[in-house]
Scaffold this active site. Structure first.
Site, PDB file in Angstrom:
ATOM      1  N   ASP A 186       2.484   6.290   7.830  1.00  0.00           N
ATOM      2  CA  ASP A 186       1.628   5.604   6.858  1.00  0.00           C
ATOM      3  C   ASP A 186       0.675   4.732   7.658  1.00  0.00           C
ATOM      4  OD1 ASP A 186       0.414   4.184   4.855  1.00  0.00           O
ATOM      5  OD2 ASP A 186       2.202   3.065   4.244  1.00  0.00           O
ATOM      6  N   LYS A 232      -9.387   0.402   8.710  1.00  0.00           N
ATOM      7  CA  LYS A 232      -9.233   1.573   7.838  1.00  0.00           C
ATOM      8  C   LYS A 232     -10.230   1.545   6.679  1.00  0.00           C
ATOM      9  CE  LYS A 232      -5.862   3.826   4.800  1.00  0.00           C
ATOM     10  NZ  LYS A 232      -4.457   3.832   4.320  1.00  0.00           N
ATOM     11  N   GLU A 272      -0.988   9.083  -0.272  1.00  0.00           N
ATOM     12  CA  GLU A 272       0.053   8.053  -0.270  1.00  0.00           C
ATOM     13  C   GLU A 272       0.879   8.044  -1.561  1.00  0.00           C
ATOM     14  OE1 GLU A 272      -2.340   4.674   0.641  1.00  0.00           O
ATOM     15  OE2 GLU A 272      -2.707   5.328   2.697  1.00  0.00           O
ATOM     16  N   ASP A 289      -0.600   2.229  -6.377  1.00  0.00           N
ATOM     17  CA  ASP A 289      -0.548   1.945  -4.944  1.00  0.00           C
ATOM     18  C   ASP A 289      -1.655   0.962  -4.578  1.00  0.00           C
ATOM     19  OD1 ASP A 289      -0.464   1.929  -2.206  1.00  0.00           O
ATOM     20  OD2 ASP A 289      -0.613   4.091  -1.944  1.00  0.00           O
TER      21      ASP A 289
END
Length: 508
Positions: free
Chosen positions: A8, A69, A147, A169
């Site tokens: 992850d 990211k 994810e 999420d």
């Protein structure tokens, strides 16, 4: 074949896991299960990753990078460090190299294969950039896995009941909401939505702005710049306050000697909830949109799973409870995504029946509609969608077009990512220019989109003879025979121009 891992790669933190001896386990990195996604470059050339790098955010913020990211896939984003221009891919590569080294050390053998998770709402550029970072770090990237899907696998594996799961999420930099139908160990994504620029960093920023509004105007421009030491101290205090307000009704924020003064504020949870209400509403709007897309109501949802460190906020949990139902909160909310990826990695590599888990099937969907710009007969420029949003991956789509003018030599095809039919510059992914035979009469051109399981787009185009069976069939039905088209490409019956739409958005 050695062990494969699930990773992850998060905005704030990254984690890794492995499936072995019939169970999934998190991989400690430097003795801890969570690795800060921070990279720091020292003057002597040493590169620090993780906890040691995060500590340098407050010592050497100019040469330390966090939350990169959020910009992965953006060809314009660069970090200028020690006279070098680094990209978000370079930063991700260092984080993944660190994970590879630590995982190999922990498992006692070199780790080569990995499944890397991505937000479900990631674009093609972001997916390509993530895969590239993994490969540069030395991994064989088995698959990019969304994810929410990874979380659903970790939660739903071997539950032996059919259910419809919503995964909410909310990580450090991105937000996703997905609906999955689980039947046994089959996971089928029904619909996805999200916001790749909404996450815990934005909640921190609300507290930072609140504190700044109470500071006198004595701060200099250098002190207020995003990479300054003062702003890093402020962000750290805001992040800690957010965590405290997840458990307590108030928090004291005290920062001495900052901006030519000091900060000493008490913030209660009610004030905090008012600050973040607009952000919460953005997530609830996405929930409603994804329900509508899946043609479901909240009563159809068996369970809501919260994933991502930012879901520890009570306001998030309360918003989900009020708008859908009381959510399930995993004990290992930071690790569940990597663990789901590890289960998928073991299935894809499956070195032996003893080390592979129960076989699982995952059907993911594309998060965006993809199409080509076409001129209509009345000269209106519109996007014709070859692949529509929430189509099951892998998938293909094709369209036929014709040259516009006599003796036209080239056809320029612009590729757009948008759910609308009216194209905007920011929707443009790239272009493919196909040379065609100049003729007085219109020349037919066929375009083929192919999206793989990781959501990476391959675009093929070719001139099509009016004598071909494919063209004659299209003339009668106005439907392209995809199987016949792909067979003609594989048999090299067509002279194709092909491109993978990549991260730099340049002409294909």
């Amino acid at each position: 074949m050695g062990l494969s891992v699930g990773i992850d790669l998060g905005t704030s933190n990254s984690t890794a896991a492995v499936y072995r001896r019939g169970k999934v386990e998190s991989i400690p990195i430097e003795g801890k299960k969570v690795l800060p996604s921070v990279v720091s470059y020292k003057d002597n050339g040493q590169i620090l990753v993780g906890h040691s790098a995060k500590a340098r955010l407050y010592i050497d913020p100019q040469n330390t990078v966090s939350s990169s990211k959020r910009f992965i896939g953006d060809s314009n984003k660069q970090y200028h460090i020690h006279n070098k221009a680094l990209t978000p891919v370079d930063i991700a590569q260092e984080i993944l190299k660190k994970i590879k080294t630590e995982a190999s050390k922990y498992l006692g053998e070199e780790v080569k294969d990995a499944v890397i998770t991505i937000p479900a709402y990631f674009t093609d550029e972001q997916r390509e950039a993530t895969k590239k970072a993994g490969e540069l770090a030395g991994f064989n990237v088995l698959r990019l896995l969304s994810e929410p899907t990874a979380a659903a696998i970790a939660y739903g594996l071997d539950k032996e009941r059919n259910q419809t799961i919503m995964v909410y999420d909310l990580g450090g930099g991105t937000f996703d909401v997905s609906i999955l139908k689980v039947e046994g160990n089959s996971f089928e994504v029904e619909a996805v939505d999200g916001d790749s620029l909404l996450g815990g960093d934005d909640f921190d920023e609300k507290i930072m702005n609140y504190l700044l509004s109470n500071v006198s105007n004595g701060a200099s421009a250098n002190q207020m710049s995003p990479g300054s030491l003062s702003m890093q101290r402020l962000k750290e205090a805001a992040e800690e306050a957010k965590k405290e307000l997840s458990e307590s009704d108030f928090t004291d924020i005290s920062i001495p000697d900052i901006f030519g003064t000091h900060i000493d504020e008490e913030v209660d949870v009610e004030t905090f909830n008012k600050m973040i209400q607009p952000l919460l509403e953005r997530t609830i709007n996405k929930i409603n949109e994804v329900l509508e897309e899946a043609d479901l109501t909240k009563r159809d949802i068996s369970r809501v799973i919260l994933v991502g460190g930012s879901t520890r906020m009570r306001a998030v949990q309360e918003a989900v409870t009020q708008n859908i139902k009381k959510p399930y909160i995993a004990d290992n909310v930071d690790e569940i995504v990597a663990q789901g990826a590890a289960i998928m990695a073991a299935n894809l590599s499956a070195p032996s029946i003893d080390t592979a888990p129960v076989p699982i099937e995952v059907k993911d969907v594309t998060a965006h509609s993809l199409g080509i710009g076409f001129l209509s007969e009345n000269d209106e420029y519109r996007v014709v969608h070859l692949i529509k949003r929430n189509t099951v991956l892998p998938c293909t789509g094709a369209e036929m077009g014709f040259t516009r003018y006599p003796n036209q030599k080239n056809v320029r095809m612009a590729v757009y990512r948008t759910n609308d039919t009216i194209p905007l510059d920011e929707h443009l992914l790239g272009e493919l220019v196909l040379s065609v035979t100049p003729k007085e009469e219109p020349v037919s051109v066929v375009a083929l989109f192919e999206l793989d399981n990781s959501g990476v787009l391959t675009f093929s185009s070719a001139e099509l003879s009016p004598d071909s069976a494919l063209f004659r069939e299209y003339s009668q039905t106005e439907v392209i025979n995809l199987r016949a088209l792909k067979e003609m490409i594989e048999n090299k019956e067509l002279k194709i121009k092909q491109a993978t739409i990549d991260t730099n958005k340049q002409e294909a």
